[in-house]
Design a protein around this motif. Sequence first.
Motif, mmCIF file in Angstrom:
data_model
loop_
_atom_site.group_PDB
_atom_site.id
_atom_site.type_symbol
_atom_site.label_atom_id
_atom_site.label_comp_id
_atom_site.label_asym_id
_atom_site.label_seq_id
_atom_site.Cartn_x
_atom_site.Cartn_y
_atom_site.Cartn_z
ATOM 1 N N VAL A 197 41.734 38.395 34.085
ATOM 2 C CA VAL A 197 41.088 37.287 34.154
ATOM 3 C C VAL A 197 40.407 37.540 35.473
ATOM 4 O O VAL A 197 38.830 36.529 34.639
ATOM 5 C CB VAL A 197 41.776 36.125 33.707
ATOM 6 N N GLY A 198 40.397 37.433 36.041
ATOM 7 C CA GLY A 198 39.437 37.343 37.091
ATOM 8 C C GLY A 198 38.015 38.563 36.524
ATOM 9 O O GLY A 198 36.466 37.900 37.117
ATOM 10 N N TRP A 199 38.203 39.604 36.296
ATOM 11 C CA TRP A 199 37.022 40.747 35.760
ATOM 12 C C TRP A 199 36.497 40.155 34.383
ATOM 13 O O TRP A 199 35.120 40.107 34.593
ATOM 14 C CB TRP A 199 38.128 41.711 35.285
ATOM 15 N N SER A 252 47.367 32.460 45.938
ATOM 16 C CA SER A 252 47.647 33.949 45.577
ATOM 17 C C SER A 252 46.595 35.059 44.015
ATOM 18 O O SER A 252 46.482 35.722 44.357
ATOM 19 C CB SER A 252 49.018 34.755 45.078
ATOM 20 N N GLY A 253 47.244 33.849 43.560
ATOM 21 C CA GLY A 253 46.215 34.286 42.690
ATOM 22 C C GLY A 253 44.124 34.313 42.737
ATOM 23 O O GLY A 253 43.628 35.290 41.855
ATOM 24 N N GLY A 254 44.109 34.082 43.372
ATOM 25 C CA GLY A 254 42.532 34.083 43.935
ATOM 26 C C GLY A 254 41.932 35.464 44.166
ATOM 27 O O GLY A 254 41.282 35.791 44.289
ATOM 28 N N PHE A 255 43.447 35.819 45.295
ATOM 29 C CA PHE A 255 42.844 36.867 46.212
ATOM 30 C C PHE A 255 42.651 37.615 44.786
ATOM 31 O O PHE A 255 41.989 39.258 45.080
ATOM 32 C CB PHE A 255 43.712 37.532 46.550
ATOM 33 N N ALA A 256 44.339 38.180 43.688
ATOM 34 C CA ALA A 256 44.186 38.680 42.561
ATOM 35 C C ALA A 256 42.154 38.876 42.207
ATOM 36 O O ALA A 256 41.554 40.060 41.340
ATOM 37 C CB ALA A 256 44.938 38.377 42.640
ATOM 38 N N GLY A 257 42.736 37.703 41.450
ATOM 39 C CA GLY A 257 40.963 37.713 40.697
ATOM 40 C C GLY A 257 39.783 38.512 41.529
ATOM 41 O O GLY A 257 38.802 39.086 40.752
ATOM 42 N N VAL A 258 39.636 38.065 42.541
ATOM 43 C CA VAL A 258 38.631 38.292 43.517
ATOM 44 C C VAL A 258 38.373 40.314 43.677
ATOM 45 O O VAL A 258 37.534 40.674 43.424
ATOM 46 C CB VAL A 258 38.808 38.181 44.736
ATOM 47 N N ALA A 259 39.906 40.729 43.231
ATOM 48 C CA ALA A 259 39.664 42.060 43.343
ATOM 49 C C ALA A 259 39.155 42.584 41.670
ATOM 50 O O ALA A 259 38.832 43.464 41.756
ATOM 51 C CB ALA A 259 41.964 42.222 43.150
ATOM 52 N N GLY A 260 39.877 42.056 41.148
ATOM 53 C CA GLY A 260 39.043 41.536 39.563
ATOM 54 C C GLY A 260 37.410 41.791 39.251
ATOM 55 O O GLY A 260 37.157 42.793 38.937
ATOM 56 N N ALA A 261 37.445 40.917 40.536
ATOM 57 C CA ALA A 261 35.479 40.514 40.203
ATOM 58 C C ALA A 261 34.750 41.966 41.215
ATOM 59 O O ALA A 261 34.282 42.598 40.636
ATOM 60 C CB ALA A 261 35.089 38.996 41.234
ATOM 61 N N MET A 262 35.572 42.952 42.185
ATOM 62 C CA MET A 262 34.548 43.634 42.339
ATOM 63 C C MET A 262 35.123 45.219 41.766
ATOM 64 O O MET A 262 34.091 46.004 42.046
ATOM 65 C CB MET A 262 35.881 44.126 43.182
ATOM 66 N N GLU A 263 35.466 44.737 40.928
ATOM 67 C CA GLU A 263 36.018 46.256 39.405
ATOM 68 C C GLU A 263 34.565 45.722 38.417
ATOM 69 O O GLU A 263 33.703 46.876 38.337
ATOM 70 C CB GLU A 263 37.296 46.176 38.949
ATOM 71 N N GLY A 264 34.271 44.888 37.947
ATOM 72 C CA GLY A 264 34.106 44.420 37.565
ATOM 73 C C GLY A 264 32.395 44.386 37.552
ATOM 74 O O GLY A 264 31.128 44.403 37.196
ATOM 75 N N LEU A 265 31.943 43.638 39.356
ATOM 76 C CA LEU A 265 31.019 43.570 39.880
ATOM 77 C C LEU A 265 30.756 44.822 40.805
ATOM 78 O O LEU A 265 29.332 44.932 40.882
ATOM 79 C CB LEU A 265 30.562 41.879 40.730
ATOM 80 N N GLY A 266 30.928 45.731 41.349
ATOM 81 C CA GLY A 266 30.921 46.020 41.572
ATOM 82 C C GLY A 266 31.260 47.615 41.465
ATOM 83 O O GLY A 266 30.367 48.689 41.198
ATOM 84 N N THR A 267 32.379 48.216 40.860
ATOM 85 C CA THR A 267 32.481 49.588 40.224
ATOM 86 C C THR A 267 32.149 50.204 39.020
ATOM 87 O O THR A 267 31.394 51.153 38.611
ATOM 88 C CB THR A 267 34.554 50.263 40.444
ATOM 89 N N TYR A 268 32.170 49.138 38.016
ATOM 90 C CA TYR A 268 31.848 49.288 36.621
ATOM 91 C C TYR A 268 30.416 48.731 36.844
ATOM 92 O O TYR A 268 29.741 49.465 35.183
ATOM 93 C CB TYR A 268 32.924 48.699 35.710
ATOM 94 N N GLY A 269 30.383 47.215 36.387
ATOM 95 C CA GLY A 269 29.367 46.054 35.817
ATOM 96 C C GLY A 269 29.220 46.094 34.290
ATOM 97 O O GLY A 269 28.273 45.168 34.440
#
Length: 348
Positions: free
Chosen positions: A88-90, A245-262
């Motif tokens: 959901v963070g992603w 804890s969920g906030g940390f996980a959401g940022v992990a998703g954001a890293m995938e969406g905003l960094g790795t894949y776009g």
Amino acid sequence: MNRGKITSFLVPLISVLLGVLVGAIIMLFIGQNPFIGYWALLDGVFGDIYYFGEMLRMMTPLILAGLAVAFAFRTGLFNIGVEGQLIVGWLASVSVGILVDAPMIIHLPLAIGAGALAGAIWGLVPGFLKARFYVHEVIVTIMMNYVALFVSNYIIRTYLLVPGERTDRIHATASLASPFLQSLTDFSRLHYGFFIAIFACLVLWFLLWKTTLGYELRAVGYNKHASHYAGMNVNGNIILAMVISGGFAGVAGAMEGLGTYGYMSILAGFTGVGFDGIAVALLGANTSIGVLLAAALFGSLKVGAPNMQSQAGIPPELVDIVIALIIFFVASSYLIRLVINRLQKEGK
């Protein structure tokens, strides 16, 4: 360094060595040379700057997912829903990256914040049910992983879908992509999110060990009855722990969406990063530096695995077996501690 700290340091180290040793025995059993196999794995990570950059890139979500699990553990909770919170963070971060038009100084923090907020909200539900109705967080978070997966796919199909079974690409103003880091690593997908993950390690350490809030969260996790008698808001701290804890996980998703894949694709199944975060936290003994080192190990194993197959003819699934063995030995740490304590007593 006292005996307890030495033992805490030795347990994960011995677990890794035992996992690697048993992995070598399996290679011998299937007729392969373990020295060649492990050398191919190392060469697949450090033999080319591109793959080293990919290892750092893979570390990024693993660090944040591991921190999410570690934070929950430290507060007496088992957040097995990091995978759903990551998804959901992603989606939230990519949605903001697509739909909002703003300068980078506003857009990028807003997109990352959206990912953190979505993950926090996903963590709020099991936290509230745990605090208010004593529903075990493991059951709720497992179910919410599936809710996150299918709801996210529905939202993409209904509102954000473009040809290719994915969303549109985010605006450049919301991107963590780094042409500079990519040029340093032969155009790998390494992005600025790596530094955000490192900063998150410092945030977790400072929050848990240097603030009154962190003391209360740990105290409630250790003994909620004593914390209640001490005047602490037990239910509020349980909810807050799951939210953070969920906030940390959401940022992990954001890293995938905003960094790795776009962008974000329709997912056929779980990403696996959230579940790997459990292993990272266990191996890292729920500490910031431990999570960082465990993420580096797992990132190296995953990036180097294909090279084991191409150079040494060893199935890449062997790496998954080694990871599973490492976690097995960590989970059986009481046996390792027993041996260490016996040796320490005999050494006196």
